[in-house]
Design a protein around this motif. Structure first.
Motif, short mmCIF file in Angstrom:
data_model
loop_
_atom_site.label_atom_id
_atom_site.label_comp_id
_atom_site.label_asym_id
_atom_site.label_seq_id
_atom_site.Cartn_x
_atom_site.Cartn_y
_atom_site.Cartn_z
N VAL A 76 -1.29 25.41 -65.20
CA VAL A 76 -1.23 23.88 -64.98
C VAL A 76 -0.36 23.33 -64.16
CG1 VAL A 76 -1.61 21.68 -65.73
CG2 VAL A 76 -2.88 23.57 -66.90
N SER A 77 0.90 23.94 -64.30
CA SER A 77 2.09 23.79 -63.51
C SER A 77 1.61 24.24 -61.95
CB SER A 77 3.38 24.44 -63.76
OG SER A 77 3.92 23.87 -65.06
N LYS A 78 0.92 25.37 -61.75
CA LYS A 78 0.88 25.57 -60.33
C LYS A 78 -0.37 24.98 -59.90
CE LYS A 78 3.81 29.11 -59.35
NZ LYS A 78 4.56 29.18 -58.34
N ALA A 79 -1.46 24.69 -60.77
CA ALA A 79 -2.36 23.89 -60.30
C ALA A 79 -1.96 22.36 -59.87
CB ALA A 79 -3.44 23.60 -61.39
N LYS A 80 -1.11 21.91 -60.37
CA LYS A 80 -0.56 20.69 -60.08
C LYS A 80 0.40 20.85 -58.81
CE LYS A 80 1.06 16.34 -61.06
NZ LYS A 80 0.15 15.18 -61.11
N ALA A 84 -4.11 20.06 -57.32
CA ALA A 84 -5.39 19.93 -58.09
C ALA A 84 -5.56 18.85 -58.79
CB ALA A 84 -5.63 21.33 -58.90
N GLN A 85 -6.70 18.32 -58.84
CA GLN A 85 -7.13 16.92 -59.50
C GLN A 85 -7.73 17.36 -60.84
OE1 GLN A 85 -6.50 13.63 -57.64
NE2 GLN A 85 -5.44 14.93 -56.51
N ALA A 86 -8.29 18.55 -60.82
CA ALA A 86 -8.99 18.64 -62.01
C ALA A 86 -9.07 20.38 -62.41
CB ALA A 86 -10.63 18.59 -61.92
N ALA A 106 -0.56 16.51 -67.07
CA ALA A 106 -0.38 16.44 -65.69
C ALA A 106 -0.91 15.48 -64.79
CB ALA A 106 -0.66 17.95 -65.11
N GLY A 107 -1.72 14.67 -65.69
CA GLY A 107 -2.39 13.81 -65.20
C GLY A 107 -3.54 14.17 -64.18
N MET A 108 -4.16 15.19 -64.80
CA MET A 108 -5.34 15.79 -64.15
C MET A 108 -6.55 15.64 -65.00
SD MET A 108 -3.31 19.11 -62.73
CE MET A 108 -4.36 20.23 -62.89
N LYS A 109 -7.79 16.01 -64.80
CA LYS A 109 -8.98 16.09 -65.42
C LYS A 109 -9.42 17.29 -66.04
CE LYS A 109 -13.47 14.69 -64.05
NZ LYS A 109 -14.43 13.91 -64.82
N PRO A 110 -9.61 17.44 -67.39
CA PRO A 110 -9.85 18.71 -68.04
C PRO A 110 -11.71 18.92 -67.91
CG PRO A 110 -8.87 17.27 -69.53
CD PRO A 110 -9.12 16.49 -68.45
N ILE A 111 -12.05 19.72 -67.58
CA ILE A 111 -13.55 20.09 -67.77
C ILE A 111 -13.52 21.24 -68.44
CG2 ILE A 111 -15.64 20.65 -66.74
CD1 ILE A 111 -13.89 19.13 -64.06
N VAL A 112 -14.36 21.42 -69.59
CA VAL A 112 -14.41 22.51 -70.49
C VAL A 112 -15.91 22.89 -70.46
CG1 VAL A 112 -12.21 22.22 -71.41
CG2 VAL A 112 -14.12 21.46 -72.66
N LEU A 113 -16.10 24.33 -70.52
CA LEU A 113 -17.55 24.69 -70.90
C LEU A 113 -17.58 25.68 -72.07
CD1 LEU A 113 -18.62 26.13 -67.07
CD2 LEU A 113 -18.69 23.81 -68.11
N LEU A 114 -18.36 25.19 -73.10
CA LEU A 114 -18.15 25.60 -74.15
C LEU A 114 -19.73 26.21 -74.61
CD1 LEU A 114 -16.51 22.67 -76.20
CD2 LEU A 114 -15.43 24.86 -74.88
N VAL A 157 -12.03 22.38 -58.08
CA VAL A 157 -11.44 22.17 -59.48
C VAL A 157 -10.76 23.73 -59.85
CG1 VAL A 157 -12.82 20.62 -60.43
CG2 VAL A 157 -13.51 23.12 -60.41
N ALA A 158 -9.51 23.73 -60.32
CA ALA A 158 -8.78 24.94 -60.53
C ALA A 158 -9.23 25.62 -61.93
CB ALA A 158 -7.38 24.74 -60.58
N LEU A 159 -9.39 26.75 -61.70
CA LEU A 159 -9.95 27.69 -62.70
C LEU A 159 -8.85 28.11 -63.72
CD1 LEU A 159 -12.48 29.25 -64.09
CD2 LEU A 159 -11.87 31.06 -62.89
N VAL A 160 -8.84 27.89 -64.80
CA VAL A 160 -7.64 28.27 -65.77
C VAL A 160 -7.81 29.07 -66.80
CG1 VAL A 160 -6.28 25.98 -65.15
CG2 VAL A 160 -7.84 25.91 -66.92
#
Ligand code: AN7
Length: 359
Positions: A76-80, A84-86, A106-114, A157-160
């Motif tokens: 997330v530090s690297k995405a920031k 990246a916004q999400a 980080a003020g970013m939007k998390p999207i999670v696929l479960l 969106v950044a893949l984490v």
């Protein structure tokens, strides 16, 4: 400076502790919740039973209750840093909890696929309360990861997930901590394995420390799967993985090649344990050593107990075991099959003494 303070924690996290060992630039933001520096706890009961020196690395003590935070502070530090916004991830639960926490930090939007219906409730609660945008997918983790990869290719969106190279860099610091605490590497390191990111991350950490002269040796790496989800043991993907240890209910590990290389280079092994052995090991660790872990995290303990019972565990070794996630994340499984006492007594010492057999 003001910007850096915005992301810092009172206890600085692993990026500050191990900055020189990590691909972090001086201008990068540090998104931290004070992760890492988790307890390495001696296990006297296991040590006596195995005639070995056994230590438990308690990764459930991380800010979101699992080892994923080590990778997420880096990813997330690297995405920031890249603007990246999400962030997006597929998850069996712990990655989503960690991604959500670090993203909002980080003020970013998390999207999670479960994978629908296959997430422990505590982890789902975390994703919800951290404010993640949750999409339940009618499929297993492997299918979720395929979709997450495609989303990250097509949208900003950044893949984490641990296919993100910064994840493994953060996670290798757990091996550094073990060597720093013990003064050398163990003979054997045991841990669960699912999507196969963490085990190669540890191997990288142990290797780098040995190469730098901080350890005199490198451990054999022993990674453990659940019998119903054991593609690395079988040597091929499993189409419909099944286990009560939902965290490692994974049939097609993304980092299988790295894990195979780590096993081979270290002279290690992959083995599988049954769900019954996992639950028994979970209870053993809690009731004898005072450490409550989630089912997947008990698989390494289960494998060692089984090997010892079969007379296959060499005595005299220094063994470290990573327990990856906190037991409170999945209390439904922990309590399954247990008869919870419902007897209610009067608020009197005599009545209580009677009920517990003291009288
Ligand atoms: C407690 O959260 O894959 O072999 O999506 O949660 O690095 O995948 C979790 C994996 C072990 C396996 N123990 O680690 C996810 C996810 C716990 C875990 C693993 C996981 P990897």
């Amino acid at each position: 400076m003001a910007n850096e303070r915005q992301f810092s924690a009172v206890q600085s996290g692993l990026i500050e502790r191990y900055r020189t060992w990590l691909p972090i630039e001086s201008g990068d933001p540090v998104v931290s919740l004070g992760e890492g520096s988790t307890p390495l706890v001696q296990a006297p009961v296991l040590s006596a039973r195995f005639d070995c020196e056994v230590w438990i690395k308690v990764e459930g003590a991380n800010p979101t209750g699992s080892f994923k935070d080590r990778g997420m502070t880096m990813a997330v530090s690297k995405a920031k840093a890249e603007g990246a916004q999400a962030v997006v991830c597929a998850s069996t639960g712990n990655t989503s909890a960690s991604a959500a926490a670090y993203a909002v930090r980080a003020g970013m939007k998390p999207i999670v696929l479960l994978p629908q219906g296959k997430i422990a409730k505590g982890k789902l609660a975390q994703a919800i309360v951290y404010g993640a945008q949750i999409v339940q997918v009618d499929g297993n983790f492997d299918e979720c990861l395929t979709v997450a990869r495609k989303l990250a290719e097509a949208y900003p969106v950044a893949l984490v997930n641990s296919v993100n190279p910064f994840r493994l860099e953060g996670q290798k610091t757990a091996a550094f901590e073990i060597v720093d605490a013990l003064g050398d590497a163990p003979d054997l390191h045991v841990m669960p394995i699912g999507n196969a990111g963490n085990m190669p991350a540890y191997w990288r950490g142990f290797k780098q420390y040995a190469d730098a002269g901080k350890a005199t040796k490198r451990p054999r790496m022993w990674a453990v799967q659940a019998e119903g989800a054991a593609p690395l043991v079988l040597g091929h993907p499993v189409l419909n993985p099944e286990t009560i240890a939902t965290a490692i209910r994974i049939g097609n590990p993304a980092s299988a090649d790295l894990a195979n290389a780590a096993r081979d280079e270290s002279g290690g092994q992959f083995t599988a344990v049954s769900d019954e052995q996992i639950l028994a090991a979970q209870r053993f660790l809690a009731a004898h050593e005072g450490i409550f872990v989630e089912p997947a995290s008990a698989s390494g303990i289960a494998a060692l107990l089984a090997a010892h019972a079969a007379g296959e565990l060499e005595s005299g070794q220094r063994i470290t075991i990573t327990v990856t996630g906190n037991g409170l994340k999945d209390i439904d499984t922990a309590l399954s099959g247990i008869d919870i006492r419902t007897e209610v007594v009067a608020p009197e010492a005599m009545a209580v003494a009677d009920a517990i057999g003291l009288a």
